[in-house]
Design a protein around this motif. Structure first.
Motif, PDB file in Angstrom:
ATOM      1  N   SER A  96       0.829  -1.205   0.000  1.00 18.50           N
ATOM      2  CA  SER A  96       0.000   0.000   0.000  1.00 18.50           C
ATOM      3  C   SER A  96       0.865   1.257   0.000  1.00 18.50           C
ATOM      4  O   SER A  96       0.477   2.289  -0.553  1.00 18.50           O
ATOM      5  CB  SER A  96      -0.950   0.009   1.207  1.00 18.50           C
ATOM      6  OG  SER A  96      -0.217  -0.042   2.425  1.00 18.50           O
ATOM      7  N   ASP A  97       2.062   1.177   0.605  1.00 25.54           N
ATOM      8  CA  ASP A  97       2.970   2.324   0.560  1.00 25.54           C
ATOM      9  C   ASP A  97       3.438   2.597  -0.865  1.00 25.54           C
ATOM     10  O   ASP A  97       3.521   3.752  -1.291  1.00 25.54           O
ATOM     11  CB  ASP A  97       4.190   2.076   1.459  1.00 25.54           C
ATOM     12  CG  ASP A  97       3.845   2.148   2.932  1.00 25.54           C
ATOM     13  OD1 ASP A  97       2.823   2.783   3.283  1.00 25.54           O
ATOM     14  OD2 ASP A  97       4.587   1.565   3.743  1.00 25.54           O
ATOM     15  N   ASP A  98       3.733   1.534  -1.619  1.00 27.85           N
ATOM     16  CA  ASP A  98       4.148   1.714  -3.017  1.00 27.85           C
ATOM     17  C   ASP A  98       3.017   2.325  -3.847  1.00 27.85           C
ATOM     18  O   ASP A  98       3.255   3.182  -4.703  1.00 27.85           O
ATOM     19  CB  ASP A  98       4.557   0.369  -3.624  1.00 27.85           C
ATOM     20  CG  ASP A  98       5.884  -0.134  -3.080  1.00 27.85           C
ATOM     21  OD1 ASP A  98       6.629   0.664  -2.490  1.00 27.85           O
ATOM     22  OD2 ASP A  98       6.169  -1.342  -3.256  1.00 27.85           O
ATOM     23  N   VAL A  99       1.795   1.873  -3.602  1.00 25.71           N
ATOM     24  CA  VAL A  99       0.648   2.414  -4.336  1.00 25.71           C
ATOM     25  C   VAL A  99       0.445   3.885  -3.993  1.00 25.71           C
ATOM     26  O   VAL A  99       0.191   4.715  -4.868  1.00 25.71           O
ATOM     27  CB  VAL A  99      -0.620   1.596  -4.033  1.00 25.71           C
ATOM     28  CG1 VAL A  99      -1.831   2.217  -4.719  1.00 25.71           C
ATOM     29  CG2 VAL A  99      -0.451   0.155  -4.491  1.00 25.71           C
ATOM     30  N   ARG A 100       0.584   4.207  -2.716  1.00 24.51           N
ATOM     31  CA  ARG A 100       0.404   5.598  -2.279  1.00 24.51           C
ATOM     32  C   ARG A 100       1.447   6.506  -2.933  1.00 24.51           C
ATOM     33  O   ARG A 100       1.133   7.610  -3.405  1.00 24.51           O
ATOM     34  CB  ARG A 100       0.512   5.674  -0.763  1.00 24.51           C
ATOM     35  CG  ARG A 100       0.153   7.039  -0.173  1.00 24.51           C
ATOM     36  CD  ARG A 100       0.231   7.033   1.344  1.00 24.51           C
ATOM     37  NE  ARG A 100      -0.675   6.051   1.915  1.00 24.51           N
ATOM     38  CZ  ARG A 100      -0.307   4.936   2.535  1.00 24.51           C
ATOM     39  NH1 ARG A 100       0.984   4.650   2.652  1.00 24.51           N
ATOM     40  NH2 ARG A 100      -1.189   4.107   3.041  1.00 24.51           N
ATOM     41  N   GLU A 101       2.696   6.060  -2.977  1.00 26.36           N
ATOM     42  CA  GLU A 101       3.749   6.866  -3.587  1.00 26.36           C
ATOM     43  C   GLU A 101       3.507   7.042  -5.084  1.00 26.36           C
ATOM     44  O   GLU A 101       3.757   8.114  -5.646  1.00 26.36           O
ATOM     45  CB  GLU A 101       5.108   6.211  -3.340  1.00 26.36           C
ATOM     46  CG  GLU A 101       5.558   6.284  -1.890  1.00 26.36           C
ATOM     47  CD  GLU A 101       6.812   5.471  -1.621  1.00 26.36           C
ATOM     48  OE1 GLU A 101       7.402   4.939  -2.599  1.00 26.36           O
ATOM     49  OE2 GLU A 101       7.209   5.361  -0.450  1.00 26.36           O
ATOM     50  N   GLN A 102       3.029   5.987  -5.757  1.00 25.29           N
ATOM     51  CA  GLN A 102       2.731   6.090  -7.174  1.00 25.29           C
ATOM     52  C   GLN A 102       1.598   7.081  -7.413  1.00 25.29           C
ATOM     53  O   GLN A 102       1.663   7.905  -8.337  1.00 25.29           O
ATOM     54  CB  GLN A 102       2.351   4.722  -7.743  1.00 25.29           C
ATOM     55  CG  GLN A 102       2.024   4.749  -9.220  1.00 25.29           C
ATOM     56  CD  GLN A 102       1.395   3.457  -9.704  1.00 25.29           C
ATOM     57  OE1 GLN A 102       1.930   2.776 -10.541  1.00 25.29           O
ATOM     58  NE2 GLN A 102       0.247   3.115  -9.147  1.00 25.29           N
ATOM     59  N   PHE A 103       0.557   7.030  -6.589  1.00 34.23           N
ATOM     60  CA  PHE A 103      -0.554   7.985  -6.722  1.00 34.23           C
ATOM     61  C   PHE A 103      -0.070   9.417  -6.542  1.00 34.23           C
ATOM     62  O   PHE A 103      -0.583  10.337  -7.188  1.00 34.23           O
ATOM     63  CB  PHE A 103      -1.651   7.671  -5.696  1.00 34.23           C
ATOM     64  CG  PHE A 103      -2.797   6.886  -6.249  1.00 34.23           C
ATOM     65  CD1 PHE A 103      -4.056   7.443  -6.364  1.00 34.23           C
ATOM     66  CD2 PHE A 103      -2.624   5.572  -6.660  1.00 34.23           C
ATOM     67  CE1 PHE A 103      -5.118   6.715  -6.874  1.00 34.23           C
ATOM     68  CE2 PHE A 103      -3.672   4.835  -7.177  1.00 34.23           C
ATOM     69  CZ  PHE A 103      -4.932   5.411  -7.284  1.00 34.23           C
ATOM     70  N   ASP A 104       0.903   9.622  -5.675  1.00 36.33           N
ATOM     71  CA  ASP A 104       1.403  10.969  -5.439  1.00 36.33           C
ATOM     72  C   ASP A 104       2.012  11.550  -6.705  1.00 36.33           C
ATOM     73  O   ASP A 104       1.922  12.756  -6.952  1.00 36.33           O
ATOM     74  CB  ASP A 104       2.448  10.956  -4.314  1.00 36.33           C
ATOM     75  CG  ASP A 104       2.572  12.294  -3.618  1.00 36.33           C
ATOM     76  OD1 ASP A 104       1.690  13.161  -3.811  1.00 36.33           O
ATOM     77  OD2 ASP A 104       3.557  12.493  -2.879  1.00 36.33           O
ATOM     78  N   VAL A 105       2.624  10.689  -7.535  1.00 39.47           N
ATOM     79  CA  VAL A 105       3.201  11.141  -8.802  1.00 39.47           C
ATOM     80  C   VAL A 105       2.145  11.216  -9.901  1.00 39.47           C
ATOM     81  O   VAL A 105       2.011  12.232 -10.588  1.00 39.47           O
ATOM     82  CB  VAL A 105       4.357  10.211  -9.235  1.00 39.47           C
ATOM     83  CG1 VAL A 105       4.865  10.590 -10.620  1.00 39.47           C
ATOM     84  CG2 VAL A 105       5.492  10.260  -8.217  1.00 39.47           C
ATOM     85  N   LEU A 106       1.373  10.136 -10.064  1.00 42.77           N
ATOM     86  CA  LEU A 106       0.439  10.037 -11.188  1.00 42.77           C
ATOM     87  C   LEU A 106      -0.785  10.940 -11.058  1.00 42.77           C
ATOM     88  O   LEU A 106      -1.318  11.423 -12.069  1.00 42.77           O
ATOM     89  CB  LEU A 106      -0.048   8.597 -11.357  1.00 42.77           C
ATOM     90  CG  LEU A 106       0.976   7.524 -11.719  1.00 42.77           C
ATOM     91  CD1 LEU A 106       0.279   6.190 -11.938  1.00 42.77           C
ATOM     92  CD2 LEU A 106       1.788   7.907 -12.928  1.00 42.77           C
ATOM     93  N   VAL A 107      -1.253  11.160  -9.840  1.00 43.39           N
ATOM     94  CA  VAL A 107      -2.510  11.888  -9.620  1.00 43.39           C
ATOM     95  C   VAL A 107      -2.266  13.240  -8.945  1.00 43.39           C
ATOM     96  O   VAL A 107      -2.666  14.286  -9.465  1.00 43.39           O
ATOM     97  CB  VAL A 107      -3.486  11.053  -8.774  1.00 43.39           C
ATOM     98  CG1 VAL A 107      -4.828  11.767  -8.648  1.00 43.39           C
ATOM     99  CG2 VAL A 107      -3.674   9.666  -9.375  1.00 43.39           C
ATOM    100  N   HIS A 108      -1.606  13.229  -7.797  1.00 43.80           N
ATOM    101  CA  HIS A 108      -1.408  14.476  -7.068  1.00 43.80           C
ATOM    102  C   HIS A 108      -0.424  15.397  -7.786  1.00 43.80           C
ATOM    103  O   HIS A 108      -0.538  16.626  -7.681  1.00 43.80           O
ATOM    104  CB  HIS A 108      -0.930  14.185  -5.644  1.00 43.80           C
ATOM    105  CG  HIS A 108      -1.834  13.285  -4.880  1.00 43.80           C
ATOM    106  ND1 HIS A 108      -3.181  13.531  -4.750  1.00 43.80           N
ATOM    107  CD2 HIS A 108      -1.600  12.105  -4.227  1.00 43.80           C
ATOM    108  CE1 HIS A 108      -3.746  12.564  -4.028  1.00 43.80           C
ATOM    109  NE2 HIS A 108      -2.808  11.687  -3.720  1.00 43.80           N
TER     110      HIS A 108
END
Length: 281
Positions: A96-108
């Motif tokens: 879930s940490d990897d997914v959160r970090e990816q969302f920070d780049v792709l979405v945020h």
């Protein structure tokens, strides 16, 4: 849109699609601010573009880059959100940490950049173009986290396009390739963990590592083809809301309208068939 004295801010420009897009804009006469978290740019990009370091998860750095562009050129005509990477693996196994970090780049990341760019764009008009993927419409086994990020940025971009439509002459578009021949697959495979693999997903891992789920195999398009599409989104009058890249991307995108009982076997079958072919081709 006239390219004379036009200025574009491009993220993820040190390699792959970003580098090809920087070249395409420079060829068309734009002033190109090429940015990347990695400050090692190809020599020709350094010569032809204004290269800056930019981490799209850093609010202060984003604002500083936008402020510098306005101070140096007096305008920002186009923002291209390209920075991104993929987290691969079955949904049950990915961190879930990897997914959160990816969302920070792709979405945020695109969200932050739009917030920084829009006040200036209201003065002169402008375009915001986000590199998405057909996986934002049609998820693939083993790429659920990445597909989720692209689905989220698709929705965010759709809402923004509707919100800014009207008097300010601001246009928002999505560019949606399928597979592209870049280092994306290698990066995703490097981070694909060997530990804690649930045996249920052996075929999914096989499709990722041996098949074409990450690379697209012979179905992959070139970074240059994507770059030309991005340039079209920046110059078309008027621009489209969505730009699928190539016939196969269009096909994959429209399979989203099929019922799940038809979609699911297609995706499972593609992974298994491409893994088989990958061992022989």
């Amino acid at each position: 849109m006239s390219t004379a004295d036009s200025v574009v801010l491009l993220t993820g420009a040190a390699s792959g699609i970003g580098a090809a897009t920087a070249r395409a804009f420079a060829d068309d006469g734009w002033t190109v601010y090429a940015t990347d978290i990695d400050s090692e740019f190809p020599a020709d990009i350094r010569e032809r573009c204004r290269c800056l370091e930019l981490d799209v998860t850093d609010d202060e750095q984003i604002q500083a880059v936008v402020d510098r562009i306005i101070a140096e050129t007096g305008r920002l005509n186009c923002l291209v959100n390209n920075a991104g990477y993929g987290v691969a693996g079955p949904v049950e196994d990915v961190s879930s940490d990897d997914v959160r970090e990816q969302f920070d780049v792709l979405v945020h990341g695109p969200h932050r950049l739009a917030q920084a760019a829009l006040p200036e764009m209201r003065e002169h008009g402008g375009r915001i173009i986000t590199l998405s993927s057909v996986l934002g419409h049609t998820a693939s086994p083993g790429l659920g986290a990445y597909s989720a990020g692209k689905a989220a940025v698709e929705s965010l971009t759709d809402a923004l396009r509707i919100e800014v439509a009207g008097a300010d002459d601001i246009h928002v578009s999505l560019v949606e390739p399928a597979w592209v021949d870049t280092g994306f697959a290698d990066s995703a495979l490097e981070n694909l963990g060997d530990e804690a693999r649930t045996p249920t997903y052996d075929r999914t891992y096989d499709a990722l590592e041996t098949g074409w789920v990450l690379t697209g195999g012979p179905l992959a398009t070139t970074p240059e083809a994507v770059a030309e599409t991005v340039l079209s989104a920046a110059t078309d009058a008027p621009p489209k809301a969505r730009y699928p890249v190539g016939a196969f991307a269009t096909f994959v995108r429209w399979t989203h309208w099929l019922p799940a009982r038809l979609q699911d076997p297609i995706h499972r079958g593609f992974g298994r068939a491409s893994a088989f072919l990958g061992r022989w081709l």
